[in-house]
Design an enzyme around this catalytic site. Structure first.
Site, PDB file in Angstrom:
ATOM      1  N   ASP A  22       0.871  -1.183   0.000  1.00  0.00           N
ATOM      2  CA  ASP A  22       0.000   0.000   0.000  1.00  0.00           C
ATOM      3  C   ASP A  22       0.901   1.223   0.000  1.00  0.00           C
ATOM      4  O   ASP A  22       2.132   1.089   0.066  1.00  0.00           O
ATOM      5  CB  ASP A  22      -0.952  -0.012   1.207  1.00  0.00           C
ATOM      6  CG  ASP A  22      -2.283   0.682   0.882  1.00  0.00           C
ATOM      7  OD1 ASP A  22      -2.243   1.843   0.419  1.00  0.00           O
ATOM      8  OD2 ASP A  22      -3.344   0.071   1.080  1.00  0.00           O
ATOM      9  N   HIS A  61      -3.270   3.112  -4.695  1.00  0.00           N
ATOM     10  CA  HIS A  61      -2.632   2.692  -3.436  1.00  0.00           C
ATOM     11  C   HIS A  61      -1.246   2.126  -3.724  1.00  0.00           C
ATOM     12  O   HIS A  61      -0.860   1.087  -3.166  1.00  0.00           O
ATOM     13  CB  HIS A  61      -3.490   1.646  -2.712  1.00  0.00           C
ATOM     14  CG  HIS A  61      -4.660   2.224  -1.959  1.00  0.00           C
ATOM     15  ND1 HIS A  61      -4.544   2.797  -0.722  1.00  0.00           N
ATOM     16  CD2 HIS A  61      -5.968   2.324  -2.299  1.00  0.00           C
ATOM     17  CE1 HIS A  61      -5.733   3.218  -0.321  1.00  0.00           C
ATOM     18  NE2 HIS A  61      -6.620   2.949  -1.264  1.00  0.00           N
ATOM     19  N   GLU A  63     -10.412   2.451  -4.401  1.00  0.00           N
ATOM     20  CA  GLU A  63     -10.054   3.866  -4.233  1.00  0.00           C
ATOM     21  C   GLU A  63      -8.930   4.325  -5.172  1.00  0.00           C
ATOM     22  O   GLU A  63      -7.983   4.976  -4.722  1.00  0.00           O
ATOM     23  CB  GLU A  63      -9.621   4.115  -2.773  1.00  0.00           C
ATOM     24  CG  GLU A  63     -10.690   3.770  -1.770  1.00  0.00           C
ATOM     25  CD  GLU A  63     -10.218   3.878  -0.320  1.00  0.00           C
ATOM     26  OE1 GLU A  63     -10.998   4.380   0.490  1.00  0.00           O
ATOM     27  OE2 GLU A  63      -9.099   3.445  -0.008  1.00  0.00           O
TER      28      GLU A  63
HETATM   29  C1  ACM Z   1     -10.870  -0.344   1.619  1.00  0.00           C
HETATM   30  O1  ACM Z   1     -11.262  -0.192   2.780  1.00  0.00           O
HETATM   31  N1  ACM Z   1     -10.315   0.646   0.963  1.00  0.00           N
HETATM   32  C2  ACM Z   1     -11.012  -1.621   0.933  1.00  0.00           C
END
Ligand code: ACM
Ligand code: ZN
Length: 520
Positions: free
Chosen positions: A199, A262, A329
């Site tokens: 991430d 991410h 996201e």
């Molecule tokens: C998440 O909580 N972005 C999967």
């Protein structure tokens, strides 16, 4: 009707149920059990009788019990009489499935049978839960009578996927801690550990082809003054060790490699893979909108070469049939202005950036399929067109618009909604009781699981980072999730669970878990 008589009658009906629950505090509750008279007593004369194909499981049972008992349990394939435990595979138990088992405890003999080794292992966990808590201690305990109440249990899970996600990126969770959690979840018959390995804040797995990932991207930038223990990564040997440790405990480790967003940490090491091409520095997480706009350049073929090379190593390391590719996201701002990405949209006849993400995910899915693996993604992989073979990990709560799409799709789904399964949230928001109330179906009318694989708790490690803090975020509400995933809805009961939970808090204490103290 005289209400006092009615009340007394109801009490009579209720009391045996509660007594049974007090007597046998098993979590998750078995689908069927019947208590009988008497007890089996484990003593120095007890042996384990087993055919060769289950020797490893017999040794596992022996190794679980011996430290606290302080005496040896011999394992033999010879026929025995008297005080013994028999482990046996039984084809007639196929109807209980791969994870089901039958456990029959009589005063002279314990018989544990199952269609498969997995079922035997879950039966062993039930047996451990039926013994006094002290059996979990790692040194001999004096003065305990090792009694197991006589009972017949026939058991099998409601759902195949009963998972826990640990965010190993925001906080590097050391290997020994991961083992502690594997041991703990398997005690409650949970069978998936989803490791969020990459991430924005850290790349936590060694990839031999790209050493800069761990050299640079597994450490926060020094200006953030992160303690040394939050830096680090799992070597490939660590991963092999964890996978084997988990497999021996019926737990499958599912790796997650985030894309296309991410991925800020990747660009700290390989900036040419982003749309902007700028070198980034690993940033600490901060409360509030913490998403970075940096994203893999979907128009650059080198991006796919990189991801495929990474996935080659990942698929070699993890035997799981699944690879999770994130997908959540992903901010599309840079795709909108990147010439290469816009060319890709044109050349592939895509309508917009959402379709570009869908194209991205499908391309990766094809690659994973060619390696014999299936793709899982967070529910954003539905945006712009969902591939029929992808498994959706559903996290956005279903009071939002996206929820209405769910019953339309035929894909496999794992429920991890923020409303019940986000264990980085406080207990004020998600108490054990709230977790327990969750029924992972599309709606209350739809009682057929259909394509629902199961349920999972997600723990994001940006706020609670030390081991005791993580323990508290996970426990005891993870026990509620374990029962949601295993026990049929009509066999669940919060008041009964509460009593069993009280008893299991002692077990958590013994295995060194700093659970959160809730008021029930
Ligand atoms: C998440 O909580 N972005 C999967
Ligand atoms: Zn681009």
């Amino acid at each position: 009707m005289n209400y006092k008589i009615l009340y007394a009658f109801c009490l009579i009906l209720l009391i045996p149920q509660i007594l049974v629950s007090k007597g046998i505090a098993i979590i998750p509750s078995p689908q069927f059990f019947q208590e009988k008279e008497g007890v089996f007593v484990l003593n120095q004369g007890t042996s384990i009788m087993v055919q060769k194909d289950l020797t490893a499981k017999a040794n596992q049972l022996k190794n679980y019990l011996e430290p606290a008992l302080g005496f040896d349990l011999s394992v033999t394939s010879k026929s025995l009489s008297g005080n013994y435990i028999e482990l046996k595979k039984d084809k007639n138990l196929a109807q209980l499935g791969n994870e089901g088992y039958k456990l029959e405890i009589n005063p002279n003999k314990i018989s544990l049978s199952a269609f498969s080794e997995k079922g035997i292992f879950w039966g062993i966990q039930t047996l451990r839960q039926l013994l006094p808590d002290a059996v979990l201690r790692e040194a001999p305990v004096e003065g305990v009578k090792w009694e197991i109440p006589c009972i017949v249990i026939e058991d099998s899970p409601r759902y195949n996927w009963r998972g826990l996600m640990l965010d190993c990126s925001r906080t590097f969770i050391p290997k020994e801690e991961i083992k502690k959690y594997i041991e703990a979840i398997s005690f409650f018959k949970m069978n998936v550990l989803h490791m969020h390995l990459t991430d924005d804040q850290g790349w936590r797995i060694e990839i031999k082809k790209y050493p800069e990932l761990t050299k640079i991207a597994s450490r926060f930038h020094e200006s953030f003054d992160e303690p040394e223990e939050y830096a680090g990564y799992y070597s490939q040997d660590d991963i092999k060790e964890l996978v084997a440790f988990a497999a021996a405990r019926n737990v499958e480790i599912v790796p997650e490699i985030e894309m296309p967003g991410h991925t800020y940490e990747v660009f700290a090491a390989y900036p040419q893979l982003s749309c902007k091409g700028d070198t980034s520095k690993i940033k600490s997480w901060f409360p509030g909108l913490g998403l970075h706009k940096e994203i893999f350049c979907a128009g650059n073929n080198e991006t796919f070469e990189f991801i495929e090379n990474v996935l080659d190593e990942i698929t070699m390391l993890f035997p799981s049939q699944y690879v999770h590719i994130g997908g959540d996201e992903a901010p599309k701002d840079y795709w909108k202005t990147c010439e290469k990405c816009q060319n890709r949209i044109k050349n592939e006849n895509l309508a917009n950036e959402d379709e570009l993400q869908s194209w991205f995910v499908k391309r990766i899915e094809k690659y994973l399929n060619s390696k014999g693996k299936k793709l899982i993604g967070w529910d954003e992989i539905m945006d712009g067109g969902l591939s029929p073979g992808a498994t959706v990990m559903y996290w956005r709560s279903w009071d939002k618009t996206v929820a209405r799409e769910i019953p339309e799709i035929k894909n496999d789904i794992i429920f991890t909604p923020t409303s019940h399964c986000y264990f980085d949230y406080t207990y004020e928001k998600i108490s054990s009781e709230r977790m327990y109330s969750f029924n992972p179906v599309f709606n209350e009318q739809n009682q057929t699981p259909g394509n629902i694989l199961g349920v999972q708790a997600n723990f994001w490690s940006h706020l609670d980072r030390t081991s005791p803090q993580i323990d508290r975020q996970l426990f005891p509400r993870l026990l509620a999730l374990a029962e949601v995933g295993w026990t049929e809805k009509d066999k669940k009961d919060w008041d009964d669970f509460k009593i069993r939970l009280q008893s299991k808090l002692k077990s958590l204490e013994i295995i060194g878990i700093h659970y959160f103290k809730e008021n029930y």
